[in-house]
Write an enzyme that holds these catalytic residues in place. Structure first.
Site, PDB file in Angstrom:
ATOM      1  N   LYS A 241     -13.182   1.771  -1.855  1.00  0.00           N
ATOM      2  CA  LYS A 241     -14.184   2.059  -0.819  1.00  0.00           C
ATOM      3  C   LYS A 241     -15.318   2.892  -1.417  1.00  0.00           C
ATOM      4  O   LYS A 241     -16.491   2.667  -1.120  1.00  0.00           O
ATOM      5  CB  LYS A 241     -13.541   2.836   0.342  1.00  0.00           C
ATOM      6  CG  LYS A 241     -12.598   2.018   1.212  1.00  0.00           C
ATOM      7  CD  LYS A 241     -12.116   2.827   2.420  1.00  0.00           C
ATOM      8  CE  LYS A 241     -11.023   2.117   3.178  1.00  0.00           C
ATOM      9  NZ  LYS A 241     -10.504   2.844   4.330  1.00  0.00           N
TER      10      LYS A 241
ATOM     11  N   GLU B 118       0.822  -1.221   0.000  1.00  0.00           N
ATOM     12  CA  GLU B 118       0.000   0.000   0.000  1.00  0.00           C
ATOM     13  C   GLU B 118       0.851   1.264   0.000  1.00  0.00           C
ATOM     14  O   GLU B 118       0.415   2.299  -0.491  1.00  0.00           O
ATOM     15  CB  GLU B 118      -0.933   0.020   1.227  1.00  0.00           C
ATOM     16  CG  GLU B 118      -2.260  -0.655   0.940  1.00  0.00           C
ATOM     17  CD  GLU B 118      -3.293  -0.439   2.035  1.00  0.00           C
ATOM     18  OE1 GLU B 118      -4.207  -1.256   2.092  1.00  0.00           O
ATOM     19  OE2 GLU B 118      -3.195   0.515   2.824  1.00  0.00           O
TER      20      GLU B 118
ATOM     21  N   HIS C 184       8.137 -26.726   0.599  1.00  0.00           N
ATOM     22  CA  HIS C 184       7.491 -27.828  -0.108  1.00  0.00           C
ATOM     23  C   HIS C 184       6.331 -27.324  -0.957  1.00  0.00           C
ATOM     24  O   HIS C 184       5.412 -28.075  -1.275  1.00  0.00           O
ATOM     25  CB  HIS C 184       7.030 -28.879   0.909  1.00  0.00           C
ATOM     26  CG  HIS C 184       8.160 -29.344   1.772  1.00  0.00           C
ATOM     27  ND1 HIS C 184       8.970 -30.390   1.431  1.00  0.00           N
ATOM     28  CD2 HIS C 184       8.667 -28.831   2.931  1.00  0.00           C
ATOM     29  CE1 HIS C 184       9.910 -30.539   2.353  1.00  0.00           C
ATOM     30  NE2 HIS C 184       9.746 -29.596   3.266  1.00  0.00           N
TER      31      HIS C 184
HETATM   32  O1  PA5 Z   1      -3.273   1.554   5.795  1.00  0.00           O
HETATM   33  C1  PA5 Z   1      -4.340   2.027   5.498  1.00  0.00           C
HETATM   34  O2  PA5 Z   1      -4.558   3.244   5.493  1.00  0.00           O
HETATM   35  C2  PA5 Z   1      -5.522   1.126   5.139  1.00  0.00           C
HETATM   36  O3  PA5 Z   1      -5.138  -0.183   4.973  1.00  0.00           O
HETATM   37  C3  PA5 Z   1      -6.562   1.211   6.235  1.00  0.00           C
HETATM   38  O4  PA5 Z   1      -5.999   0.804   7.455  1.00  0.00           O
HETATM   39  C4  PA5 Z   1      -7.797   0.358   5.931  1.00  0.00           C
HETATM   40  O5  PA5 Z   1      -8.308   0.677   4.677  1.00  0.00           O
HETATM   41  C5  PA5 Z   1      -8.863   0.580   6.998  1.00  0.00           C
HETATM   42  O6  PA5 Z   1      -9.155   1.937   7.097  1.00  0.00           O
HETATM   43  P1  PA5 Z   1      -9.805   2.561   8.381  1.00  0.00           P
HETATM   44  O7  PA5 Z   1      -8.858   2.373   9.511  1.00  0.00           O
HETATM   45  O8  PA5 Z   1     -10.024   3.986   8.048  1.00  0.00           O
HETATM   46  O9  PA5 Z   1     -11.082   1.825   8.622  1.00  0.00           O
END
Ligand code: PA5
Length: 452
Positions: A420, A287, A308
């Protein structure tokens, strides 16, 4: 022995490893990062101050203490991505591997359920379990944005269950942004206790905030030790020169591997307790760095299991991988001489499983190196709250440096946000009519399918 050792020998170019990097080029990139380091700490990113600030530690401890007095039997954590992976990592590393299986194993601690998915099949079964002990259930809802549909929908289901139980308000805790979001609105209206994700700290960099530390404190994990480990690692990274700076060298290697065509970064712990850490890293790297048509692809394998399953590909498949091994094994278990009448088992009999585990790690590194697949190993003397804190901070810093090398912002996630938005639009959220139309258009286009 040192607590954490980074061994890069097998990622260097040499007779045995044609796929490796020149040491010179690693140090050149590391030097560039050392210059950046001097500036960076003057105006640090939000997560960098967390080990020292111990954000909301008093409140975390107070609320965790209350949950112990409430004799909680089930800790239900709602959250996804950066809001769940840190806790999962800490629990897998520091709690009994079969924690949920029995009272004698748990020693008075609650069972835990981390709901990072919304498949109704799982949700229904957890609802069935929790419903029976609803008076002894603590619900922790974690969402930085406070708007994530997976987490909010789960909260809607579990709040409905909880509200039938006496004193439920004291057994719901929200962890969210200080200023905005639906979760904040709900807490303002309904009066739940709230812990926060500090400003400037994003989901996947939030493990050292209440996001990872409150559930840990409920489980009796020493959160001061986690912060202590992170703080000592922070000191190392701030002061060590480029050739000896673990985060800088790690970032330089990962970057140069990608640039030399090794764009698949496999993390392969030889330590079952670091399985969660591998998932956490996968998210952190993917990410943070997957931006502008660039970025390495992280993959997870477990030693020895995936020897394996995947090792054949790593040794003999496309030359597009580097392997990051993590190793920690202190515990011993003698292999008895159980079958004395069989010839050829002496190499195992009366040896220790720990020795076999290490031999498997070495066997893997040798086969990789011989095949020209660069690999490096991070050895951990111990898996503890302290070493885990250090490890989290090490990797977070490495990713921050990688952001610099790729010249991208490692702290946003536009691709995740787009997903989202489309989810909300498809579900009919007001204000997203344009996105709904676009989604409908795409989804109603003729499909190419095969049915059985
Ligand atoms: O690292 C990030 O920003 C994302 O992976 C969020 O943690 C994830 O989308 C969840 O978002 P939120 O904490 O706003 O619910």
């Amino acid at each position: 022995m040192n607590l954490i050792t980074l061994d890069i020998t097998n990622s260097l170019r040499g007779k045995a490893n044609k796929g490796g990097l020149e040491k010179k080029s690693i140090y050149r990139t590391a030097l560039e990062l050392e210059q950046y380091n001097k500036v960076l700490w003057k105006d640090p990113y939000g997560f960098m101050g967390l080990p020292e600030s111990r954000f909301q530690f008093d409140m975390i401890k107070r609320l965790a203490g209350r949950s112990r007095r409430q004799k909680i039997k089930n800790l239900v954590i709602l959250g996804i991505g950066g809001s769940s992976l840190g806790t999962q990592t800490i629990f897998e590393a520091l709690l009994h591997p079969f924690h949920n299986y029995g009272d004698s194993i748990r020693k008075g601690l609650p069972r835990y359920f981390i709901l990072d998915n919304i498949d109704p099949h799982t949700i229904n079964r957890i609802v069935d379990i929790v419903r029976k002990e609803i008076d002894h259930t603590l619900l922790v809802v974690i969402s930085k944005s406070g708007e994530t549909p997976e987490t909010i929908s789960q909260f809607m289901i579990f709040k409905r269950l909880m509200e039938k139980s006496k004193g439920f308000r004291e057994r719901i805790i929200l962890i969210t942004d200080q200023k905005k979001g639906v979760l904040k609105q709900i807490s303002d209206k309904e009066g739940y206790d709230v812990l926060n994700v500090p400003e400037g700290v994003g989901g996947r960099f939030s493990v050292l905030t209440p996001v990872g530390l409150f559930p840990s404190a409920v489980m009796g994990i020493d959160i001061d030790e986690i912060a202590h480990g992170a703080m000592d690692m922070s000191r190392h990274i701030r002061t060590a020169k480029h050739t000896h700076n673990m985060a800088i060298v790690l970032a330089a290697i990962l970057y140069l591997m990608d640039k030399s065509g090794r764009n698949i970064h496999v993390i392969m712990p030889y330590c079952a307790r670091l399985s969660g850490f591998a998932d956490w890293f996968r998210q952190l790297e993917a990410e943070s760095l997957g931006k502008g048509s660039c970025g390495p692809t992280p993959a997870k394998s477990m030693g020895v299991t995936d020897q394996h399953s995947q090792l054949q590909l790593y040794v003999d498949g496309p030359r597009d991988k580097c392997i990051m091994l993590l190793y920690s094994a202190r515990e011993k278990r003698l292999i008895p001489k159980t079958f004395p009448y069989i010839d050829g088992l002496d190499y195992l009999a009366k040896k220790d499983l720990n020795g076999l585990f290490h031999a498997e790690l070495l066997g893997t590194t040798l086969s990789l190196t011989e095949a020209g697949t660069p690999n490096f190993t991070i050895l951990l003397d111990d898996i503890s709250a302290y070493s885990l804190g250090a490890l989290f901070f090490l990797y977070e810093m490495a990713i921050a440096y990688l952001g610099r090398l790729y010249t991208i912002n490692p702290f946003d996630q536009p691709g995740v946000e787009l997903g989202k938005i489309y989810t909300k639009a498809i579900m009919g959220k007001a204000g997203l009519e344009k996105q709904k139309k676009a989604a409908d258009r795409i989804l109603s286009a003729p499909k190419t399918v095969i049915t059985f």
